[in-house]
Design a protein around this motif. Structure first.
Motif, PDB file in Angstrom:
ATOM      1  N   LEU A 134       0.819  -1.227   0.000  1.00 45.73           N
ATOM      2  CA  LEU A 134       0.000   0.000   0.000  1.00 45.73           C
ATOM      3  C   LEU A 134       0.847   1.268   0.000  1.00 45.73           C
ATOM      4  O   LEU A 134       0.307   2.375  -0.152  1.00 45.73           O
ATOM      5  CB  LEU A 134      -0.921   0.015   1.225  1.00 45.73           C
ATOM      6  CG  LEU A 134      -1.992  -1.077   1.283  1.00 45.73           C
ATOM      7  CD1 LEU A 134      -2.684  -1.068   2.645  1.00 45.73           C
ATOM      8  CD2 LEU A 134      -3.017  -0.859   0.170  1.00 45.73           C
ATOM      9  N   ALA A 135       2.170   1.142   0.151  1.00 45.48           N
ATOM     10  CA  ALA A 135       3.026   2.339   0.247  1.00 45.48           C
ATOM     11  C   ALA A 135       2.889   3.205  -1.007  1.00 45.48           C
ATOM     12  O   ALA A 135       3.034   2.717  -2.139  1.00 45.48           O
ATOM     13  CB  ALA A 135       4.477   1.914   0.446  1.00 45.48           C
ATOM     14  N   GLY A 136       2.584   4.469  -0.785  1.00 47.78           N
ATOM     15  CA  GLY A 136       2.476   5.419  -1.894  1.00 47.78           C
ATOM     16  C   GLY A 136       1.204   5.293  -2.723  1.00 47.78           C
ATOM     17  O   GLY A 136       1.000   6.035  -3.684  1.00 47.78           O
ATOM     18  N   LYS A 137       0.333   4.345  -2.356  1.00 50.24           N
ATOM     19  CA  LYS A 137      -0.876   4.090  -3.154  1.00 50.24           C
ATOM     20  C   LYS A 137      -2.056   4.964  -2.693  1.00 50.24           C
ATOM     21  O   LYS A 137      -2.144   5.335  -1.530  1.00 50.24           O
ATOM     22  CB  LYS A 137      -1.295   2.625  -3.022  1.00 50.24           C
ATOM     23  CG  LYS A 137      -0.301   1.640  -3.577  1.00 50.24           C
ATOM     24  CD  LYS A 137      -0.512   1.499  -5.057  1.00 50.24           C
ATOM     25  CE  LYS A 137       0.404   0.527  -5.775  1.00 50.24           C
ATOM     26  NZ  LYS A 137       1.409  -0.174  -5.074  1.00 50.24           N
ATOM     27  N   THR A 194      -0.349   4.867   7.995  1.00 54.55           N
ATOM     28  CA  THR A 194       1.013   4.363   8.227  1.00 54.55           C
ATOM     29  C   THR A 194       1.516   3.613   6.996  1.00 54.55           C
ATOM     30  O   THR A 194       2.681   3.766   6.602  1.00 54.55           O
ATOM     31  CB  THR A 194       1.023   3.434   9.462  1.00 54.55           C
ATOM     32  OG1 THR A 194       0.522   4.176  10.571  1.00 54.55           O
ATOM     33  CG2 THR A 194       2.409   2.937   9.775  1.00 54.55           C
ATOM     34  N   CYS A 195       0.643   2.838   6.384  1.00 57.94           N
ATOM     35  CA  CYS A 195       1.046   2.071   5.190  1.00 57.94           C
ATOM     36  C   CYS A 195       1.222   2.990   3.989  1.00 57.94           C
ATOM     37  O   CYS A 195       2.242   2.932   3.291  1.00 57.94           O
ATOM     38  CB  CYS A 195      -0.009   1.002   4.866  1.00 57.94           C
ATOM     39  SG  CYS A 195      -0.149  -0.267   6.100  1.00 57.94           S
ATOM     40  N   VAL A 196       0.222   3.837   3.733  1.00 56.55           N
ATOM     41  CA  VAL A 196       0.259   4.696   2.538  1.00 56.55           C
ATOM     42  C   VAL A 196       1.475   5.628   2.597  1.00 56.55           C
ATOM     43  O   VAL A 196       2.133   5.883   1.581  1.00 56.55           O
ATOM     44  CB  VAL A 196      -1.069   5.496   2.425  1.00 56.55           C
ATOM     45  CG1 VAL A 196      -0.939   6.632   1.423  1.00 56.55           C
ATOM     46  CG2 VAL A 196      -2.212   4.559   2.040  1.00 56.55           C
ATOM     47  N   LEU A 197       1.786   6.115   3.799  1.00 58.86           N
ATOM     48  CA  LEU A 197       2.916   7.038   3.947  1.00 58.86           C
ATOM     49  C   LEU A 197       4.235   6.299   4.202  1.00 58.86           C
ATOM     50  O   LEU A 197       5.251   6.917   4.522  1.00 58.86           O
ATOM     51  CB  LEU A 197       2.622   8.050   5.066  1.00 58.86           C
ATOM     52  CG  LEU A 197       1.496   9.045   4.704  1.00 58.86           C
ATOM     53  CD1 LEU A 197       1.043   9.831   5.927  1.00 58.86           C
ATOM     54  CD2 LEU A 197       1.942   9.992   3.602  1.00 58.86           C
ATOM     55  N   ASP A 198       4.194   4.978   4.030  1.00 57.89           N
ATOM     56  CA  ASP A 198       5.408   4.152   4.086  1.00 57.89           C
ATOM     57  C   ASP A 198       6.151   4.315   5.411  1.00 57.89           C
ATOM     58  O   ASP A 198       7.376   4.472   5.429  1.00 57.89           O
ATOM     59  CB  ASP A 198       6.332   4.517   2.898  1.00 57.89           C
ATOM     60  CG  ASP A 198       7.322   3.395   2.585  1.00 57.89           C
ATOM     61  OD1 ASP A 198       7.149   2.289   3.138  1.00 57.89           O
ATOM     62  OD2 ASP A 198       8.262   3.634   1.811  1.00 57.89           O
ATOM     63  N   LEU A 216      -3.370  16.092  -9.089  1.00 53.10           N
ATOM     64  CA  LEU A 216      -2.840  15.667  -7.779  1.00 53.10           C
ATOM     65  C   LEU A 216      -1.843  14.527  -7.957  1.00 53.10           C
ATOM     66  O   LEU A 216      -2.139  13.534  -8.618  1.00 53.10           O
ATOM     67  CB  LEU A 216      -3.993  15.202  -6.878  1.00 53.10           C
ATOM     68  CG  LEU A 216      -3.590  14.788  -5.464  1.00 53.10           C
ATOM     69  CD1 LEU A 216      -3.096  15.981  -4.642  1.00 53.10           C
ATOM     70  CD2 LEU A 216      -4.772  14.129  -4.743  1.00 53.10           C
ATOM     71  N   GLN A 217      -0.681  14.675  -7.327  1.00 54.11           N
ATOM     72  CA  GLN A 217       0.344  13.634  -7.431  1.00 54.11           C
ATOM     73  C   GLN A 217       0.592  12.951  -6.096  1.00 54.11           C
ATOM     74  O   GLN A 217       1.449  12.080  -6.000  1.00 54.11           O
ATOM     75  CB  GLN A 217       1.638  14.239  -7.973  1.00 54.11           C
ATOM     76  CG  GLN A 217       1.456  14.687  -9.419  1.00 54.11           C
ATOM     77  CD  GLN A 217       2.638  15.468  -9.945  1.00 54.11           C
ATOM     78  OE1 GLN A 217       3.252  16.230  -9.201  1.00 54.11           O
ATOM     79  NE2 GLN A 217       2.942  15.280 -11.207  1.00 54.11           N
ATOM     80  N   ARG A 218      -0.108  13.357  -5.074  1.00 59.22           N
ATOM     81  CA  ARG A 218       0.006  12.735  -3.752  1.00 59.22           C
ATOM     82  C   ARG A 218      -1.003  11.601  -3.636  1.00 59.22           C
ATOM     83  O   ARG A 218      -2.044  11.623  -4.330  1.00 59.22           O
ATOM     84  CB  ARG A 218      -0.298  13.774  -2.655  1.00 59.22           C
ATOM     85  CG  ARG A 218       0.636  14.956  -2.660  1.00 59.22           C
ATOM     86  CD  ARG A 218       2.029  14.513  -2.312  1.00 59.22           C
ATOM     87  NE  ARG A 218       2.926  15.641  -2.113  1.00 59.22           N
ATOM     88  CZ  ARG A 218       4.238  15.512  -1.980  1.00 59.22           C
ATOM     89  NH1 ARG A 218       4.804  14.325  -2.055  1.00 59.22           N
ATOM     90  NH2 ARG A 218       4.995  16.573  -1.793  1.00 59.22           N
ATOM     91  N   PRO A 219      -0.756  10.627  -2.732  1.00 61.30           N
ATOM     92  CA  PRO A 219      -1.788   9.597  -2.520  1.00 61.30           C
ATOM     93  C   PRO A 219      -3.109  10.244  -2.084  1.00 61.30           C
ATOM     94  O   PRO A 219      -3.111  11.186  -1.287  1.00 61.30           O
ATOM     95  CB  PRO A 219      -1.207   8.735  -1.392  1.00 61.30           C
ATOM     96  CG  PRO A 219       0.260   8.989  -1.404  1.00 61.30           C
ATOM     97  CD  PRO A 219       0.441  10.403  -1.900  1.00 61.30           C
ATOM     98  N   ASP A 270       1.222  15.670   2.290  1.00 67.29           N
ATOM     99  CA  ASP A 270       1.818  14.404   1.840  1.00 67.29           C
ATOM    100  C   ASP A 270       0.761  13.378   1.445  1.00 67.29           C
ATOM    101  O   ASP A 270       1.069  12.394   0.772  1.00 67.29           O
ATOM    102  CB  ASP A 270       2.684  13.821   2.963  1.00 67.29           C
ATOM    103  CG  ASP A 270       3.789  14.783   3.353  1.00 67.29           C
ATOM    104  OD1 ASP A 270       4.671  15.036   2.521  1.00 67.29           O
ATOM    105  OD2 ASP A 270       3.739  15.329   4.480  1.00 67.29           O
ATOM    106  N   VAL A 271      -0.458  13.575   1.916  1.00 61.78           N
ATOM    107  CA  VAL A 271      -1.565  12.681   1.581  1.00 61.78           C
ATOM    108  C   VAL A 271      -2.841  13.521   1.645  1.00 61.78           C
ATOM    109  O   VAL A 271      -2.920  14.465   2.442  1.00 61.78           O
ATOM    110  CB  VAL A 271      -1.634  11.470   2.557  1.00 61.78           C
ATOM    111  CG1 VAL A 271      -1.848  11.908   3.998  1.00 61.78           C
ATOM    112  CG2 VAL A 271      -2.719  10.476   2.158  1.00 61.78           C
ATOM    113  N   VAL A 272      -3.785  13.215   0.763  1.00 61.72           N
ATOM    114  CA  VAL A 272      -5.047  13.970   0.729  1.00 61.72           C
ATOM    115  C   VAL A 272      -6.191  13.005   1.008  1.00 61.72           C
ATOM    116  O   VAL A 272      -6.274  11.933   0.387  1.00 61.72           O
ATOM    117  CB  VAL A 272      -5.259  14.651  -0.638  1.00 61.72           C
ATOM    118  CG1 VAL A 272      -6.613  15.347  -0.697  1.00 61.72           C
ATOM    119  CG2 VAL A 272      -4.124  15.633  -0.928  1.00 61.72           C
ATOM    120  N   ILE A 273      -7.042  13.393   1.952  1.00 65.33           N
ATOM    121  CA  ILE A 273      -8.211  12.583   2.302  1.00 65.33           C
ATOM    122  C   ILE A 273      -9.422  13.419   1.894  1.00 65.33           C
ATOM    123  O   ILE A 273      -9.630  14.520   2.432  1.00 65.33           O
ATOM    124  CB  ILE A 273      -8.220  12.301   3.819  1.00 65.33           C
ATOM    125  CG1 ILE A 273      -6.940  11.523   4.213  1.00 65.33           C
ATOM    126  CG2 ILE A 273      -9.472  11.550   4.231  1.00 65.33           C
ATOM    127  CD1 ILE A 273      -6.409  11.860   5.576  1.00 65.33           C
TER     128      ILE A 273
END
Ligand code: CP
Length: 361
Positions: free
Chosen positions: A44-47, A346-350, A160-163, A141-144
């Motif tokens: 899931l890292a970066g996904k 935690t996973c998405v942000l590695d 958008l280039q962030r997860p 670093d991540v967009v929700i």
């Protein structure tokens, strides 16, 4: 059923609801022999997390395992999200999703940029989501994101280039809610995480709602179809003659789980092990109540050990008389949201390596 949790010195343990109920994570960890499927989590890292179809039974169980570990130990000292900024961009109302995401980030020492209402952004002046996505590339670093338009994902992802984590898109999907629903079920009955759950522990799921226009219901059913060794039957109960919708047609056809559609809950209620209820539907261009003529109450003809899930917010379909009963899994379900969202971030942000206590397998 949730444990009754004692308070110590007037302090209520995190995850305990106002009725003194808590769904403890330890039985799930025991059932998995305290193993965590690191490989499934690292994938899931970066996904982006956009649609439940990107998961399978293995990854749903892995996320539940990590959530249980986070719930069972004090990981705040690890500061796993230190230095990371999460943008919560909510263009539609929310109580649980935005605040539990923000709580998840803050408890792991990350920082939050919060948009609680789209009207405080350039949207009020006609700005496009695509342009907002371009700005987010440098702000976080991540967009929700939650948005009432089902096609909002395509719009923001133009730049958008962030997860991106989909926190509910119109009548589309609500994938993190479905992971929370399954986390509650796997804590309640940990054998369900096995590919072949013993037959007498398998569940008959009843879903009161219209998946085609209710994103949380749709995402929940999509994940349920990934558990053929645990779910012996699904009964959909809806006011509409064709409640399924396009997204679920193929997965339902391909699933070995038998599915029936009926329109009167009284026909099936005494047979259900799990009742998933919702009534807020996206119809055309606004949210309305559907399926709320099926009101569950303390006196409803439920199996004695049946549990009720509801993504909340509730309307008339779920009576408060059930809140004090052992059928109430919905408060524990909501309480698990922080841990599932911590696991995902935690996973998405590695940052999995920053969590102590994850066995190396
Ligand atoms: N379950 C859920 O999505 O709740 P909110 O609308 O309050 O975020």
């Amino acid at each position: 059923m949730p444990d009754k949790q004692k308070t110590f010195g007037g302090v209520t343990p995190v995850g305990t609801n106002s009725k003194g109920q808590r769904l403890r994570p330890h039985p799930l960890l025991d059932a998995c022999e305290h193993q965590i499927d690191r490989e499934a989590l690292q994938a899931l890292a970066g996904k982006s997390i956009l649609n439940p179809r990107q998961f399978d039974r293995r990854s749903v169980v892995a996320i539940a395992q990590l959530s249980a570990l986070l719930e069972s130990q004090n990981v705040e000292m690890d500061k796993p999200l230190d230095g990371k900024i999460a943008i919560t961009a909510f263009f539609e109302a929310s109580t649980r999703t935005r605040l539990s995401f923000e709580s998840a980030v803050l408890r792991l020492d990350g920082k939050v940029l919060s948009v609680p209402d789209g009207q405080v952004t350039g949207i009020a002046k006609g700005e496009s989501l695509a342009d907002i996505g371009e700005m987010f590339n440098t702000y976080g670093d991540v967009v929700i994101m939650r948005h009432p338009d089902t096609d909002c994902i395509d719009q923001i992802q133009r730049n958008l280039q962030r997860p991106l984590i989909n926190a509910g898109n119109g009548s589309g999907h609500h994938p993190t809610q479905a992971l929370i629903d399954w986390y509650a079920l796997l804590k309640w009955r940990p054998e369900l995480c096995r590919p072949n759950c013993p037959e007498d522990r398998q569940v008959h799921l009843g879903v009161i709602g219209t998946p085609g226009s209710m994103r949380a219901v749709k995402s929940f059913v999509r994940l349920a179809l990934m558990f053929p060794g645990a779910v012996k039957k699904i009964t959909l109960i809806s006011e509409l003659a064709d409640p399924v919708g396009l997204d679920l047609t193929e997965p339902i056809e391909e699933s070995p789980i038998p599915i029936e559609i009926i329109n009167d809950v009284r026909e099936v209620l005494p047979e259900l092990d799990v009742v998933y209820v919702n009534s807020i539907a996206f119809l055309g261009d606004s949210y309305r109540n559907l399926d709320s003529r099926y009101k569950l109450e303390k006196g409803s003809n439920l199996k004695p050990d049946a549990v009720i899930l509801h993504p909340l917010a509730r309307n008339d379909e779920l009576g408060e008389t059930l809140d004090h009963t052992d059928h109430n899994l919905y408060f524990a379900q909501a309480a698990g949201a922080v841990f599932v969202r911590q696991a995902l971030l935690t996973c998405v942000l590695d940052r999995l390596d920053r969590i102590s206590g994850i066995p190396r397998n």
